[in-house]
Design an enzyme around this catalytic site. Structure first.
Site, PDB file in Angstrom:
ATOM      1  N   GLU A  84      11.676   1.364 -13.574  1.00  0.00           N
ATOM      2  CA  GLU A  84      11.136   2.719 -13.655  1.00  0.00           C
ATOM      3  C   GLU A  84       9.661   2.771 -13.283  1.00  0.00           C
ATOM      4  O   GLU A  84       8.915   1.842 -13.545  1.00  0.00           O
ATOM      5  CB  GLU A  84      11.243   3.224 -15.097  1.00  0.00           C
ATOM      6  N   CYS A  97       2.325   4.758 -13.368  1.00  0.00           N
ATOM      7  CA  CYS A  97       2.615   3.708 -14.340  1.00  0.00           C
ATOM      8  C   CYS A  97       3.745   2.857 -13.776  1.00  0.00           C
ATOM      9  O   CYS A  97       4.857   3.343 -13.554  1.00  0.00           O
ATOM     10  CB  CYS A  97       3.027   4.334 -15.673  1.00  0.00           C
ATOM     11  N   CYS A 104      12.371  -7.327 -20.234  1.00  0.00           N
ATOM     12  CA  CYS A 104      11.220  -7.964 -20.871  1.00  0.00           C
ATOM     13  C   CYS A 104      11.734  -8.918 -21.936  1.00  0.00           C
ATOM     14  O   CYS A 104      12.760  -8.681 -22.554  1.00  0.00           O
ATOM     15  CB  CYS A 104      10.347  -6.880 -21.525  1.00  0.00           C
ATOM     16  N   CYS A 108       9.610  -6.661 -28.666  1.00  0.00           N
ATOM     17  CA  CYS A 108       8.982  -5.723 -29.611  1.00  0.00           C
ATOM     18  C   CYS A 108      10.044  -4.799 -30.222  1.00  0.00           C
ATOM     19  O   CYS A 108      10.940  -4.311 -29.531  1.00  0.00           O
ATOM     20  CB  CYS A 108       7.906  -4.896 -28.926  1.00  0.00           C
ATOM     21  N   CYS A 111      10.645  -1.076 -28.777  1.00  0.00           N
ATOM     22  CA  CYS A 111      10.601  -0.857 -27.328  1.00  0.00           C
ATOM     23  C   CYS A 111      11.988  -0.913 -26.694  1.00  0.00           C
ATOM     24  O   CYS A 111      12.779  -1.799 -26.977  1.00  0.00           O
ATOM     25  CB  CYS A 111       9.703  -1.903 -26.689  1.00  0.00           C
ATOM     26  N   GLU A 152       6.161  -7.441 -19.295  1.00  0.00           N
ATOM     27  CA  GLU A 152       4.869  -7.927 -19.794  1.00  0.00           C
ATOM     28  C   GLU A 152       4.113  -8.507 -18.596  1.00  0.00           C
ATOM     29  O   GLU A 152       4.454  -9.595 -18.109  1.00  0.00           O
ATOM     30  CB  GLU A 152       5.111  -8.987 -20.883  1.00  0.00           C
ATOM     31  N   SER A 183      -1.846  -3.621 -19.409  1.00  0.00           N
ATOM     32  CA  SER A 183      -1.552  -3.648 -20.841  1.00  0.00           C
ATOM     33  C   SER A 183      -0.763  -4.900 -21.198  1.00  0.00           C
ATOM     34  O   SER A 183       0.189  -5.256 -20.518  1.00  0.00           O
ATOM     35  CB  SER A 183      -0.737  -2.396 -21.192  1.00  0.00           C
ATOM     36  N   SER A 206      -1.855  -4.241 -26.800  1.00  0.00           N
ATOM     37  CA  SER A 206      -0.940  -3.537 -27.704  1.00  0.00           C
ATOM     38  C   SER A 206      -1.055  -4.181 -29.075  1.00  0.00           C
ATOM     39  O   SER A 206      -0.484  -5.224 -29.331  1.00  0.00           O
ATOM     40  CB  SER A 206       0.493  -3.656 -27.171  1.00  0.00           C
ATOM     41  N   HIS A 208      -0.893  -2.427 -32.443  1.00  0.00           N
ATOM     42  CA  HIS A 208       0.164  -1.813 -33.261  1.00  0.00           C
ATOM     43  C   HIS A 208       0.128  -2.171 -34.751  1.00  0.00           C
ATOM     44  O   HIS A 208       0.894  -1.592 -35.533  1.00  0.00           O
ATOM     45  CB  HIS A 208       1.567  -2.090 -32.707  1.00  0.00           C
ATOM     46  N   ASN A 282       7.445   6.821 -29.616  1.00  0.00           N
ATOM     47  CA  ASN A 282       8.528   7.533 -28.940  1.00  0.00           C
ATOM     48  C   ASN A 282       9.832   7.030 -29.528  1.00  0.00           C
ATOM     49  O   ASN A 282      10.103   5.826 -29.502  1.00  0.00           O
ATOM     50  CB  ASN A 282       8.506   7.251 -27.439  1.00  0.00           C
ATOM     51  N   CYS A 325       8.664   4.023 -22.018  1.00  0.00           N
ATOM     52  CA  CYS A 325       9.071   2.693 -21.621  1.00  0.00           C
ATOM     53  C   CYS A 325      10.576   2.386 -21.639  1.00  0.00           C
ATOM     54  O   CYS A 325      11.182   2.258 -22.688  1.00  0.00           O
ATOM     55  CB  CYS A 325       8.398   1.747 -22.605  1.00  0.00           C
TER      56      CYS A 325
END
Ligand code: SAH
Length: 336
Positions: A84, A97, A104, A108, A111, A152, A183, A206, A208, A282, A325
């Site tokens: 994406e 983006c 990945c 996480c 995610c 990542e 990031s 990140s 968090h 999200n 994401c």
């Protein structure tokens, strides 16, 4: 290929250096065949077509947000995988983006991109094509790039560095390093390596969570590089590059959004000039975690500001089109 590599290959064919420049420029504009390179002779175009291929992404899906004009694309890669890319319109310019891997492996807990694990790294050329093709499809200029899509980036270090060189080239897409953000979930050794490269890009980490207990619940990488090691790497990065790091913080209901967490953040970051980008989580249906309420976010921000930490709350662009994401690729995988 970088301009010098094209020049090398062309010189083996007895072609002059300016031909390489011409071809690189065409590629930067997003042409997908030698046929379109109208300042090359017909013979030369045919010759190059027989010797080289121009791989390119093809659009599988495009969604346009009715709320804010954010556009999201699902691109198919030459091997049939998909990633994406999001095109965001801000007052200060347009930002793309991009994804850096297919899937990945960082795991996480909040995610969508990591659910099926990592399939493979993206090549530099695929990342470049995300930028070029997304700009062309959105019909607008690309002013900046964030590496905040699927994957990542520091787990695909060499390809990402090569991509940065390509996209930064004045004869190509010509995006300045200061208009690029990368990031990371916090791969300490790679952060040091990046610092040594002394690029002028913006590094986002990140975070968090301010403490190991909370962070390890959300991010498995924290078991390898704990919060102390991460903060120390950020400090070294700043010392070497002079560039301030911005920290990302997704507010997860009852997990990392309490006054105690705000106070721990203040203790770590207060007075250091560090900047926190807050975003309400999200919601990803597979994940079970919930976003904090607006009110909780508001109180959290107030507490941080009173404690001397600068905070911005990020708008959630494109929430009506699953622009967070990995959600579009997940949708596609579910259908399959
Ligand atoms: N792997 C890199 C970059 C990709 S993710 C990294 O970890 O930074 C880009 C950002 O989106 C990261 O800050 C990530 O933690 C965040 N993110 C992922 N899923 C999210 C969700 N459901 N809600 C809010 N932010 C999310």
């Amino acid at each position: 290929m970088l301009p010098a590599e094209i020049a090398g290959a062309f010189s083996d064919l007895g072609l002059p250096g300016y031909r390489a420049k011409q071809v690189f420029r065409w590629l930067g504009r997003g042409v997908t065949s030698f046929e379109e390179m109208s300042d090359l002779s017909k013979d030369l175009r045919q010759k190059l077509d027989g010797l080289f291929t121009i791989p390119s992404l093809t659009m599988l899906r495009r969604q346009v947000s009715a709320q804010d004009g954010t556009e999201k694309f699902l691109w198919q890669l030459p091997d049939g995988e998909s990633v994406e890319t999001v095109f965001m319109r801000y007052k200060h310019g347009n930002t793309v983006c991009i994804s850096s891997q297919v899937g990945c492996r960082m795991g996480c807990a909040f995610c969508a991109s990591t659910i099926g694990g990592k399939v493979r790294d993206l090549t530099a050329s695929e990342m470049l094509d995300e930028v070029i093709r997304t700009g062309l499809a959105a019909g607008d200029k690309v002013d900046g790039i964030v590496l905040m899509g699927i994957g990542e980036p520091l787990d695909n270090y060499d390809n990402v560095m090569r991509f940065l060189k390509l996209v930064n080239d004045p004869e190509g897409a010509n995006i300045g390093m200061r208009h690029i953000s990368l990031s990371t979930c916090g791969l300490v050794e790679a952060i040091d390596k990046l610092a040594a490269a002394r690029l002028q890009l913006t590094l986002s980490v990140s975070l968090h969570a301010p403490d190991d207990e909370t962070r390890s619940k959300l991010m498995p990488i924290n078991e390898r590089y704990g919060v102390d090691a991460l903060y120390a790497a950020c400090r070294r990065y700043f010392d070497v590059t002079g560039r301030r790091i911005s920290f990302e913080y997704a507010m997860v209901k009852d997990v990392n959004d309490t006054p105690r967490h705000a106070d721990m953040l203040i203790k770590r970051l207060g007075g250091t000039g560090s900047h926190i980008n807050l975003i309400r989580l999200n919601y990803v249906s597979e994940r079970g975690l919930r976003p904090s309420s607006e009110q909780t976010v508001h109180r959290f921000v107030k507490r941080l500001e009173d404690g001397g930490v600068t905070v911005t709350v990020r708008r959630r662009l494109g929430s009506d089109i699953d622009a967070a994401c990995g959600q579009l690729r997940r949708g596609q995988m579910r259908k399959k």
